[in-house]
Motif scaffolding. Sequence first.
Motif, PDB file in Angstrom:
ATOM      1  N   ALA A  71       0.838  -1.204   0.000  1.00  0.00           N
ATOM      2  CA  ALA A  71       0.000   0.000   0.000  1.00  0.00           C
ATOM      3  C   ALA A  71       0.876   1.259   0.000  1.00  0.00           C
ATOM      4  N   GLY A  72       2.164   1.071   0.326  1.00  0.00           N
ATOM      5  CA  GLY A  72       3.055   2.234   0.436  1.00  0.00           C
ATOM      6  C   GLY A  72       3.091   2.810   1.842  1.00  0.00           C
ATOM      7  N   THR A  73       2.532   2.058   2.810  1.00  0.00           N
ATOM      8  CA  THR A  73       2.520   2.565   4.198  1.00  0.00           C
ATOM      9  C   THR A  73       3.956   2.665   4.729  1.00  0.00           C
ATOM     10  N   ARG A  74       4.700   1.578   4.590  1.00  0.00           N
ATOM     11  CA  ARG A  74       6.072   1.553   5.116  1.00  0.00           C
ATOM     12  C   ARG A  74       6.911   2.688   4.509  1.00  0.00           C
ATOM     13  N   GLU A 165       9.084   1.143 -15.706  1.00  0.00           N
ATOM     14  CA  GLU A 165       9.243   2.534 -15.240  1.00  0.00           C
ATOM     15  C   GLU A 165      10.101   2.567 -13.977  1.00  0.00           C
ATOM     16  N   TYR A 166       9.847   1.630 -13.077  1.00  0.00           N
ATOM     17  CA  TYR A 166      10.599   1.605 -11.814  1.00  0.00           C
ATOM     18  C   TYR A 166      12.102   1.455 -12.081  1.00  0.00           C
ATOM     19  N   LEU A 167      12.457   0.467 -12.904  1.00  0.00           N
ATOM     20  CA  LEU A 167      13.880   0.194 -13.104  1.00  0.00           C
ATOM     21  C   LEU A 167      14.589   1.314 -13.865  1.00  0.00           C
ATOM     22  N   TYR A 191      17.063   3.116   0.623  1.00  0.00           N
ATOM     23  CA  TYR A 191      16.066   2.416   1.462  1.00  0.00           C
ATOM     24  C   TYR A 191      14.998   1.824   0.545  1.00  0.00           C
ATOM     25  N   LEU A 192      15.209   0.540   0.181  1.00  0.00           N
ATOM     26  CA  LEU A 192      14.406  -0.076  -0.880  1.00  0.00           C
ATOM     27  C   LEU A 192      13.204  -0.823  -0.300  1.00  0.00           C
ATOM     28  N   ALA A 193      12.141  -0.070  -0.002  1.00  0.00           N
ATOM     29  CA  ALA A 193      10.959  -0.700   0.610  1.00  0.00           C
ATOM     30  C   ALA A 193       9.925  -1.120  -0.432  1.00  0.00           C
ATOM     31  N   ALA A 194      10.140  -0.768  -1.694  1.00  0.00           N
ATOM     32  CA  ALA A 194       9.152  -1.122  -2.729  1.00  0.00           C
ATOM     33  C   ALA A 194       9.103  -2.639  -2.906  1.00  0.00           C
ATOM     34  N   ALA A 195       7.927  -3.124  -3.278  1.00  0.00           N
ATOM     35  CA  ALA A 195       7.765  -4.557  -3.574  1.00  0.00           C
ATOM     36  C   ALA A 195       7.892  -4.695  -5.092  1.00  0.00           C
ATOM     37  N   VAL A 196       9.041  -5.206  -5.509  1.00  0.00           N
ATOM     38  CA  VAL A 196       9.402  -5.190  -6.930  1.00  0.00           C
ATOM     39  C   VAL A 196       9.103  -6.549  -7.572  1.00  0.00           C
ATOM     40  N   SER A 197       8.442  -6.522  -8.737  1.00  0.00           N
ATOM     41  CA  SER A 197       8.104  -7.774  -9.424  1.00  0.00           C
ATOM     42  C   SER A 197       9.371  -8.573  -9.718  1.00  0.00           C
ATOM     43  N   ASP A 198       9.278  -9.866  -9.554  1.00  0.00           N
ATOM     44  CA  ASP A 198      10.423 -10.739  -9.865  1.00  0.00           C
ATOM     45  C   ASP A 198      10.359 -11.255 -11.299  1.00  0.00           C
ATOM     46  N   PHE A 199       9.159 -11.199 -11.910  1.00  0.00           N
ATOM     47  CA  PHE A 199       8.979 -11.731 -13.267  1.00  0.00           C
ATOM     48  C   PHE A 199       8.217 -10.722 -14.116  1.00  0.00           C
ATOM     49  N   PRO A 252      15.920  -8.631 -13.885  1.00  0.00           N
ATOM     50  CA  PRO A 252      17.315  -8.650 -13.392  1.00  0.00           C
ATOM     51  C   PRO A 252      17.403  -8.246 -11.924  1.00  0.00           C
ATOM     52  N   LYS A 253      18.307  -8.860 -11.207  1.00  0.00           N
ATOM     53  CA  LYS A 253      18.491  -8.542  -9.777  1.00  0.00           C
ATOM     54  C   LYS A 253      19.296  -7.250  -9.675  1.00  0.00           C
ATOM     55  N   PHE A 254      18.564  -6.198  -9.603  1.00  0.00           N
ATOM     56  CA  PHE A 254      19.135  -4.877  -9.721  1.00  0.00           C
ATOM     57  C   PHE A 254      19.976  -4.452  -8.523  1.00  0.00           C
ATOM     58  N   LEU A 255      19.689  -5.089  -7.411  1.00  0.00           N
ATOM     59  CA  LEU A 255      20.379  -4.706  -6.182  1.00  0.00           C
ATOM     60  C   LEU A 255      21.902  -4.856  -6.330  1.00  0.00           C
ATOM     61  N   ILE A 269      19.985  -0.381   2.222  1.00  0.00           N
ATOM     62  CA  ILE A 269      19.063  -1.244   2.980  1.00  0.00           C
ATOM     63  C   ILE A 269      18.047  -1.831   2.017  1.00  0.00           C
ATOM     64  N   SER A 270      17.924  -3.157   2.020  1.00  0.00           N
ATOM     65  CA  SER A 270      16.830  -3.751   1.251  1.00  0.00           C
ATOM     66  C   SER A 270      15.858  -4.382   2.240  1.00  0.00           C
ATOM     67  N   PHE A 271      14.664  -4.661   1.768  1.00  0.00           N
ATOM     68  CA  PHE A 271      13.648  -5.305   2.609  1.00  0.00           C
ATOM     69  C   PHE A 271      13.420  -6.727   2.130  1.00  0.00           C
ATOM     70  N   LYS A 272      12.957  -7.553   3.015  1.00  0.00           N
ATOM     71  CA  LYS A 272      12.550  -8.904   2.610  1.00  0.00           C
ATOM     72  C   LYS A 272      11.179  -9.175   3.218  1.00  0.00           C
ATOM     73  N   LEU A 273      10.247  -9.459   2.345  1.00  0.00           N
ATOM     74  CA  LEU A 273       8.884  -9.779   2.793  1.00  0.00           C
ATOM     75  C   LEU A 273       8.649 -11.269   2.617  1.00  0.00           C
ATOM     76  N   GLU A 274       8.236 -11.925   3.682  1.00  0.00           N
ATOM     77  CA  GLU A 274       7.867 -13.345   3.588  1.00  0.00           C
ATOM     78  C   GLU A 274       6.533 -13.553   4.296  1.00  0.00           C
ATOM     79  N   GLY A 298      13.815  -7.498   7.596  1.00  0.00           N
ATOM     80  CA  GLY A 298      12.853  -8.558   7.305  1.00  0.00           C
ATOM     81  C   GLY A 298      11.515  -8.251   7.947  1.00  0.00           C
ATOM     82  N   ASN A 299      10.455  -8.598   7.242  1.00  0.00           N
ATOM     83  CA  ASN A 299       9.116  -8.480   7.851  1.00  0.00           C
ATOM     84  C   ASN A 299       8.200  -9.552   7.286  1.00  0.00           C
ATOM     85  N   LEU A 300       7.208  -9.915   8.106  1.00  0.00           N
ATOM     86  CA  LEU A 300       6.208 -10.891   7.670  1.00  0.00           C
ATOM     87  C   LEU A 300       4.951 -10.140   7.291  1.00  0.00           C
TER      88      LEU A 300
HETATM   89  O1  PMT Z   1       3.631  -0.763   1.796  1.00  0.00           O
HETATM   90  P1  PMT Z   1       3.197  -1.642   2.934  1.00  0.00           P
HETATM   91  O2  PMT Z   1       1.801  -2.152   2.732  1.00  0.00           O
HETATM   92  O3  PMT Z   1       3.432  -0.972   4.247  1.00  0.00           O
HETATM   93  O4  PMT Z   1       4.132  -2.934   2.893  1.00  0.00           O
HETATM   94  C1  PMT Z   1       5.510  -2.780   3.076  1.00  0.00           C
HETATM   95  C2  PMT Z   1       6.285  -3.993   2.503  1.00  0.00           C
HETATM   96  C3  PMT Z   1       5.877  -5.251   3.202  1.00  0.00           C
HETATM   97  C4  PMT Z   1       6.015  -4.112   1.004  1.00  0.00           C
HETATM   98  C5  PMT Z   1       7.811  -3.663   2.736  1.00  0.00           C
HETATM   99  O5  PMT Z   1       8.049  -3.575   4.126  1.00  0.00           O
HETATM  100  C6  PMT Z   1       8.706  -4.742   2.134  1.00  0.00           C
HETATM  101  O6  PMT Z   1       8.986  -5.760   2.728  1.00  0.00           O
HETATM  102  N1  PMT Z   1       9.180  -4.476   0.887  1.00  0.00           N
HETATM  103  C7  PMT Z   1      10.035  -5.427   0.106  1.00  0.00           C
HETATM  104  C8  PMT Z   1       9.172  -6.507  -0.464  1.00  0.00           C
HETATM  105  C9  PMT Z   1      10.014  -7.590  -1.062  1.00  0.00           C
HETATM  106  O7  PMT Z   1      10.313  -8.591  -0.487  1.00  0.00           O
HETATM  107  O8  PMT Z   1      10.484  -7.271  -2.210  1.00  0.00           O
HETATM  108  P2  PMT Z   1      11.269  -8.251  -3.186  1.00  0.00           P
HETATM  109  O9  PMT Z   1      11.404  -9.639  -2.727  1.00  0.00           O
HETATM  110  O10 PMT Z   1      10.615  -8.051  -4.496  1.00  0.00           O
HETATM  111  O11 PMT Z   1      12.673  -7.591  -3.197  1.00  0.00           O
HETATM  112  C10 PMT Z   1      13.625  -7.704  -2.171  1.00  0.00           C
HETATM  113  C11 PMT Z   1      14.577  -6.532  -2.279  1.00  0.00           C
HETATM  114  O12 PMT Z   1      15.348  -6.634  -3.482  1.00  0.00           O
HETATM  115  C12 PMT Z   1      13.819  -5.222  -2.280  1.00  0.00           C
HETATM  116  O13 PMT Z   1      14.468  -4.329  -1.420  1.00  0.00           O
HETATM  117  C13 PMT Z   1      13.882  -4.796  -3.739  1.00  0.00           C
HETATM  118  O14 PMT Z   1      13.955  -3.405  -3.861  1.00  0.00           O
HETATM  119  C14 PMT Z   1      15.143  -5.498  -4.291  1.00  0.00           C
HETATM  120  N2  PMT Z   1      14.985  -5.975  -5.680  1.00  0.00           N
HETATM  121  C15 PMT Z   1      13.917  -6.733  -6.024  1.00  0.00           C
HETATM  122  C16 PMT Z   1      13.755  -7.180  -7.340  1.00  0.00           C
HETATM  123  C17 PMT Z   1      14.715  -6.824  -8.281  1.00  0.00           C
HETATM  124  N3  PMT Z   1      14.600  -7.202  -9.532  1.00  0.00           N
HETATM  125  N4  PMT Z   1      15.775  -6.083  -7.931  1.00  0.00           N
HETATM  126  C18 PMT Z   1      15.935  -5.698  -6.655  1.00  0.00           C
HETATM  127  O15 PMT Z   1      16.903  -5.055  -6.365  1.00  0.00           O
END
Ligand code: PMT
Length: 360
Positions: A71-74, A165-167, A191-199, A252-255, A269-274, A298-300
């Motif tokens: 939702a973009g809350t974080r 657009e994001y990349l 501070y990479l809090a976005a949830a980025v598509s893997d595919f 591509p794994k942009f990180l 800082i990257s985030f991991k959502l599980e 990390g967050n659940l």
């Molecule tokens: O917005 P909210 O509702 O508050 O929710 C916040 C959140 C749960 C989305 C946030 O806290 C969070 O965990 N964000 C990361 C979600 C996630 O696991 O993303 P990911 O698995 O797609 O990517 C992991 C990391 O690698 C991210 O930091 C991402 O920016 C980076 N990445 C991902 C894909 C890619 N191709 N290249 C990357 O570098």
Amino acid sequence: MTVENEQESDFFATNPAPKNLPQISAKLHEFLEFHQENGNLNKKKIVLVTSGGTTVPLENNTVRFIDNFSAGTRGSLSAEYFLNNGYLVIFLHREFSLLPFLNHFGNINFLDLLQIENDGQKLGLDKNKVSKLNSDHNLLKVLKNYKYHTANRNYLSISFTTINEYLFTLRAISEDLKNFYEEKNFRILIYLAAAVSDFFIPQSELPEHKIQSNLAILEDPQYQQSQNPEAKQIEISSSTNGKLKLNLDPVPKFLKTIVDRWYNNSFIISFKLETDDGLLIKKCKQALARYDHQLVIGNLLQSRKEKVVFVNKNIDQQGYKEDWFKLKENEILDGVQIESIFIPELIKLHDNWIDHFESK
Ligand code: PMT
């Protein structure tokens, strides 16, 4: 060239840049120049916050798309805490997701705060409702902060919708930040809090028009002729029994590029959502080992607003360290935001990082 580098250059070579990228770059340039001229780049720290989820279009004229949860809350709350702690903020967010300062009022309809006066001749404010809003959400304090940071141009909002657009935008921002900060790039926090598509599906392989589900239309030669012949990653026909089959490429794994090429001395800082708590720490450690950046948070999904874990390497680089930040029962009931607890800790880590480089 590593596999990551190859996938990344392929991505940028084969997918078109968003049309508004020159405007975004101009806006960003102007923001950085303004703060350079005012001496802020030497004084202030800067953070790039990414927020919200990216989409993957299934059609060029997009009706259907795959979305990533967020939702973009974080991101929006974190951006606000960074601003209130003296950072300049570049807020790269999903269009229409939550924004700093406005995030407190997400479910409030501003029309309810207005009233019609003088027999329909005048617009007025419903003072009771505004005063209730103030007592419930500390409106005056939020408004003062908002006005202060806007007047001082302390933050820049840039939006994206698709993974493409994001990349492209992330790359453009990174190149500019690298050039402006040069060897002082340890002042940058990523501070990479976005949830980025893997595919995703490359743009050249997208169907031009809305995917049809009606078999008679699908088999009509006129319809078939109007389709993009390269669109082979999406299959629907009588041979699939009308089932839609998707074949997606990895993003591509942009990180890796972020860490190695652009921000080699920045604090990343990257985030991991599980959703499975048995996997969370393992995945955070894997990300650190793979990208070699400074911190994974990390967050659940189920408890992301109540607890997060910092996973980083021990000082001697041997093994990993976990620090949990959890809200107490009464804090949850009082609506305390977990960002108010962990962002100050992040800032301390970044300050130590800066001290380390400045004392060299
Ligand atoms: O917005 P909210 O509702 O508050 O929710 C916040 C959140 C749960 C989305 C946030 O806290 C969070 O965990 N964000 C990361 C979600 C996630 O696991 O993303 P990911 O698995 O797609 O990517 C992991 C990391 O690698 C991210 O930091 C991402 O920016 C980076 N990445 C991902 C894909 C890619 N191709 N290249 C990357 O570098």
